[in-house]
Design an enzyme around this catalytic site. Structure first.
Site, mmCIF file in Angstrom:
data_model
loop_
_atom_site.group_PDB
_atom_site.id
_atom_site.type_symbol
_atom_site.label_atom_id
_atom_site.label_comp_id
_atom_site.label_asym_id
_atom_site.label_seq_id
_atom_site.Cartn_x
_atom_site.Cartn_y
_atom_site.Cartn_z
ATOM 1 N N GLU A 53 0.335 0.391 1.801
ATOM 2 C CA GLU A 53 -0.315 0.553 0.499
ATOM 3 C C GLU A 53 -1.167 -0.663 0.145
ATOM 4 O OE1 GLU A 53 -0.748 3.045 -1.491
ATOM 5 O OE2 GLU A 53 0.378 4.400 -0.207
ATOM 6 N N TYR A 136 -0.672 1.293 -9.711
ATOM 7 C CA TYR A 136 -0.892 2.320 -8.684
ATOM 8 C C TYR A 136 0.033 2.096 -7.489
ATOM 9 C CZ TYR A 136 -2.347 4.518 -4.507
ATOM 10 O OH TYR A 136 -2.285 5.217 -3.329
ATOM 11 N N ASP A 154 -4.948 7.760 -6.744
ATOM 12 C CA ASP A 154 -5.927 6.991 -5.958
ATOM 13 C C ASP A 154 -7.218 7.806 -5.979
ATOM 14 O OD1 ASP A 154 -5.607 9.030 -4.164
ATOM 15 O OD2 ASP A 154 -5.039 7.768 -2.476
#
Ligand code: SF4
Length: 361
Positions: A53, A136, A154
């Site tokens: 990520e 996020y 995203d």
């Protein structure tokens, strides 16, 4: 605020359509435990999910794959990464860009190893307390690694939701609305698979320019498809044109092949990375700031590179110096240990451009 019901479907309909599709079509990704393996009891490694990520911020799966393999081969656990030398990690990160992420990656690994016994927190809140993990990323790790019902956003998810609900407000103003929609649609059953299913849909079918609506598992729900505006969404507020900055990079090669590099200050662009000594990058003509008082060769070459907020035109100056020359700035690195690939992209471009242009060649 629109909701699923006003669109003619219930809020659990997208997950009901996407999960069976994901079970058949999930992308194989090196950090992912696919649906079959999950069903067989395998669980994702939070370290690999976190690393992927962080690497995927601002870039693509294709750009990240090799970096991910190299990092996990060299540092297979968060504890191993925490023990790595800063310079080694920065060198492995070179080329991925956004170097503040690499510094935060190390900080985070050290906090997880030092304060959490090498075990990542398993909630969004716990994850957000770690360095370099924003909302996020915390949601993505909580969902993918720990199967928490976190609303993951995203670029892919924003595109899919904009189209599913025909949201015509341009990005970024539409973000709060899209986030509220994502929260409504996130199921309590298999939320991790659902999050990855939406991402996969955006990456493989609901693509930016030509969505393949004819094979889409949520086509019967999709408002943008019905009204024929899928390819026009999400709308975006036009970006301001980027300014151009100018600079000079000084490349010095010693008679024994060593090259002169300096570590950039920790704060600022490419902070903590190795690079060629040079001037500041500004919109005015750069002031000379050579690292040695030697004759400089101007090969008439410049690197062009685009950063997030500006374009850079970096002129080259080259010098060939004797082995006993002493620089005012930077350090000579022996040619045997100098790896151009360990430089940030703009610096590597400068090296590549200089080949064949050295004054003595
Ligand atoms: Fe995207 Fe088309 Fe599927 Fe709608 S139907 S979600 S626009 S691919």
């Amino acid at each position: 605020m629109r909701d699923g019901i006003s669109q003619g479907f219930s809020d659990d309909a997208p997950a009901a359509a996407l999960l069976p599709w994901y079970d058949r079509h999930a992308r194989a990704l090196p950090w992912r435990v696919g649906p079959e393996a999950l069903a067989a009891g395998e669980r994702p490694d939070p370290y690999r999910v976190w690393l992927s990520e962080i690497m995927l911020q601002q870039t693509t799966v294709a750009a990240v794959r090799d970096y991910f393999h190299r990092f996990t081969a060299r540092w297979p656990t968060v504890t191993a990464l925490a023990e790595a030398e800063d310079a080694e990690v920065m060198a492995e990160w070179a080329g991925l860009g956004y170097y503040a992420r690499a510094r935060n990656l190390l900080k985070c690994a050290r906090v997880v190893a030092g304060d959490h016994g090498g075990i990542f927190p398993d909630t969004e809140d716990g994850l957000r307390d770690l360095p370099g993990i924003g909302p996020y990323t915390a949601a993505a790790i909580a969902a993918i690694a720990f199967d928490r019902p976190a609303a993951v956003m995203d670029g892919n998810v924003e595109r899919v939701l904009s189209r599913l609900f025909a949201v015509e407000t341009p990005l970024p103003a539409s973000k709060p609305e899209l986030r509220a929609l994502a929260e409504r649609l996130t199921p309590n059953t298999r939320p991790g698979c659902y999050a990855q299913a939406v991402m996969d849909l955006g990456a493989t079918i609901c693509t930016p320019k030509s969505p393949a609506c004819g094979i889409c598992p949520v086509m019967s729900l999709c408002a943008a498809r019905r009204t024929g505006i899928a390819a026009d969404l999400p709308r975006k507020t036009p970006k301001k044109p980027k300014p151009t900055r100018l600079g000079i990079a000084y490349l010095v090669r010693r008679e024994d092949g060593a090259v002169l590099l300096e570590t950039r200050p920790d704060k600022g662009l490419l902070g903590g990375m190795l690079g060629w000594p040079g001037t500041d990058w500004a919109e005015d003509t750069p002031q000379d700031a050579p690292p040695m008082d030697v004759p400089w060769h101007d090969p008439g070459l410049e690197v062009r590179h685009t950063f997030t907020h500006f374009h850079l035109r970096l002129a080259l100056r080259l010098a060939h110096v004797p082995t006993d020359a002493t620089p005012d700035r930077g350090e000579f690195h022996p040619r045997a240990t100098f790896r151009p690939a360990s430089l940030p992209t703009v610096m590597r471009k400068a090296w590549d451009l200089a080949q064949g242009a050295w004054p003595e060649d």
